[in-house]
Structure formats: structure tokens, C-alpha cells
Design a protein around this motif. Structure first.
Motif, mmCIF file in Angstrom:
data_model
loop_
_atom_site.group_PDB
_atom_site.id
_atom_site.type_symbol
_atom_site.label_atom_id
_atom_site.label_comp_id
_atom_site.label_asym_id
_atom_site.label_seq_id
_atom_site.Cartn_x
_atom_site.Cartn_y
_atom_site.Cartn_z
ATOM 1 N N SER A 25 -3.679 1.451 -4.306
ATOM 2 C CA SER A 25 -5.070 0.966 -4.200
ATOM 3 C C SER A 25 -5.891 1.377 -5.413
ATOM 4 O O SER A 25 -6.687 0.583 -5.938
ATOM 5 C CB SER A 25 -5.722 1.503 -2.923
ATOM 6 O OG SER A 25 -5.042 1.024 -1.785
ATOM 7 N N GLU A 26 -5.716 2.620 -5.867
ATOM 8 C CA GLU A 26 -6.435 3.093 -7.051
ATOM 9 C C GLU A 26 -6.007 2.323 -8.295
ATOM 10 O O GLU A 26 -6.844 1.999 -9.146
ATOM 11 C CB GLU A 26 -6.190 4.588 -7.252
ATOM 12 C CG GLU A 26 -6.852 5.448 -6.199
ATOM 13 C CD GLU A 26 -6.384 6.890 -6.193
ATOM 14 O OE1 GLU A 26 -7.093 7.727 -5.595
ATOM 15 O OE2 GLU A 26 -5.319 7.202 -6.770
ATOM 16 N N PHE A 47 -6.784 -1.662 0.155
ATOM 17 C CA PHE A 47 -5.682 -2.236 -0.623
ATOM 18 C C PHE A 47 -5.715 -3.762 -0.659
ATOM 19 O O PHE A 47 -5.676 -4.366 -1.738
ATOM 20 C CB PHE A 47 -4.322 -1.755 -0.081
ATOM 21 C CG PHE A 47 -3.153 -2.390 -0.784
ATOM 22 C CD1 PHE A 47 -2.690 -1.885 -1.987
ATOM 23 C CD2 PHE A 47 -2.517 -3.508 -0.240
ATOM 24 C CE1 PHE A 47 -1.628 -2.474 -2.654
ATOM 25 C CE2 PHE A 47 -1.446 -4.101 -0.893
ATOM 26 C CZ PHE A 47 -1.004 -3.583 -2.102
ATOM 27 N N THR A 84 -2.715 6.034 -6.583
ATOM 28 C CA THR A 84 -2.126 5.301 -5.471
ATOM 29 C C THR A 84 -2.132 3.814 -5.839
ATOM 30 O O THR A 84 -2.767 3.405 -6.831
ATOM 31 C CB THR A 84 -2.938 5.490 -4.180
ATOM 32 O OG1 THR A 84 -4.238 4.883 -4.371
ATOM 33 C CG2 THR A 84 -3.088 6.970 -3.821
ATOM 34 N N ASN A 133 -9.959 4.289 -0.871
ATOM 35 C CA ASN A 133 -8.912 4.690 0.072
ATOM 36 C C ASN A 133 -7.970 3.520 0.327
ATOM 37 O O ASN A 133 -8.256 2.377 -0.040
ATOM 38 C CB ASN A 133 -9.507 5.265 1.370
ATOM 39 C CG ASN A 133 -10.289 4.236 2.152
ATOM 40 O OD1 ASN A 133 -9.816 3.125 2.393
ATOM 41 N ND2 ASN A 133 -11.489 4.611 2.564
ATOM 42 N N SER A 134 -6.870 3.823 0.957
ATOM 43 C CA SER A 134 -5.817 2.825 1.132
ATOM 44 C C SER A 134 -6.237 1.652 2.013
ATOM 45 O O SER A 134 -5.635 0.586 1.939
ATOM 46 C CB SER A 134 -4.547 3.480 1.687
ATOM 47 O OG SER A 134 -4.824 4.081 2.937
ATOM 48 N N VAL A 183 0.825 -1.203 0.000
ATOM 49 C CA VAL A 183 0.000 0.000 0.000
ATOM 50 C C VAL A 183 0.862 1.256 0.000
ATOM 51 O O VAL A 183 0.427 2.323 -0.458
ATOM 52 C CB VAL A 183 -0.980 -0.026 1.203
ATOM 53 C CG1 VAL A 183 -0.238 0.123 2.516
ATOM 54 C CG2 VAL A 183 -2.070 1.033 1.047
ATOM 55 N N ASN A 184 2.089 1.159 0.470
ATOM 56 C CA ASN A 184 2.981 2.316 0.571
ATOM 57 C C ASN A 184 3.806 2.572 -0.688
ATOM 58 O O ASN A 184 4.527 3.574 -0.740
ATOM 59 C CB ASN A 184 3.911 2.157 1.770
ATOM 60 C CG ASN A 184 3.136 2.106 3.070
ATOM 61 O OD1 ASN A 184 2.177 2.844 3.257
ATOM 62 N ND2 ASN A 184 3.520 1.213 3.966
#
Length: 150
Positions: A35-36, A97, A33, A93-94, A23-24
Motif C-alpha cells: 500500500s505504501e 490498498f 508495504t 494502512n493496508s 496487499v499481502n
């Protein structure tokens, strides 16, 4: 021979790579991101596997772009905009993930297990064969995994 997501070897390599994504991870280009990006890939892969479409006349431009993108160019270009329905910026949102990564892996395993023709026309390449969908899907997944350095 081009890598094709319809083969177990190619799908396994994509799954191995996505397992190294966290996720980072930060994108090396673009604004999504992790997740996106996974949500975007999942949306595209669900559409490829589950939707069909009626054949429309493929234009010369689409045919030439298909040959260039699938058979000549080594990778998809960075920062190319896709269809707006697959735009995921700000839509997840994260915290989602792991759910998205699990879904990503599930969808990737469906490609080599697929037994039906993939008949959805590609928005940029026009009517493409099931085999070509496998190449395009592999290149798309590879593109986004490279975007995040995995």
C-alpha cells in the motif's frame, strides 16, 4: 528502444503487473508495504503529470547520471532514497490498498494519453524531455513492481 510509459504497450504491461499485486505481497528489498509503495508511485506520477517547473541549469553530474540511469543501466538500483515528500512509510494502512491500486492504474493510463510537454525538472537528472520522463517513469514503476515480485 527503451520502454517508455508514454506508449500504450508499456503502460499496459505495468497495469497487467500491478493487477497481480496483492496487499499481502512482501517486499524483496526495502521497508515499504504494498500500500505504501502504491501511494509513493501515485504521488510521483501525479507530480510528473500535473506539475510543471522552470528550467534550471542542468549540472554535468545530473546529465551524466541521466545518461547512466536512463540509457545505460538496465534497472534502477535498489534502496535508493527519493525525495522526502514522496516518503510514504507509515502514512497509509493496508485497508487503502485497493483504492491506491485503482488510482495507480488510472494514473498509468494517463501517460500514453498525455498530449502536453512534461516540463518538471527531475530532482536527480535535471531538465529532461517528455520522452525521457516516459523512460524514467517506466523504470520507476518497473523498479517498484520488481520490489514486490510482480
Amino acid at each position: 528502444m527503451k520502454k517508455n510509459l508514454l506508449t500504450t504497450e508499456a503502460s499496459d504491461s505495468i497495469i497487467t503487473r500491478v493487477k497481480n499485486l496483492s496487499v499481502n505481497h512482501q517486499p524483496q528489498w526495502g521497508e515499504m508495504t504494498a500500500s505504501e509503495m502504491l501511494l509513493h508511485c501515485n504521488s510521483c506520477n501525479r507530480q510528473i503529470l500535473q506539475e510543471s517547473g522552470e528550467n534550471k541549469k542542468t549540472t554535468l553530474k545530473q546529465y551524466l547520471l541521466r545518461i547512466l540511469a536512463l540509457y545505460i543501466a538496465s534497472d534502477f538500483k535498489k534502496n535508493i532514497l527519493g525525495e522526502s515528500r514522496h516518503d510514504t512509510k507509515g502514512k497509509i494502512n493496508s485497508a487503502e490498498f485497493e483504492k491506491q491500486r485503482t488510482e495507480f492504474i488510472h494514473l498509468i493510463t494517463q501517460f500514453p494519453a498525455n498530449t502536453h510537454s512534461l516540463t518538471l525538472p527531475h530532482p536527480a537528472f535535471g531538465n529532461i524531455s517528455t520522452h525521457e520522463w516516459g523512460i524514467a517513469a517506466y523504470k520507476h514503476m518497473d523498479h517498484h513492481l520488481r520490489q514486490f515480485g510482480v
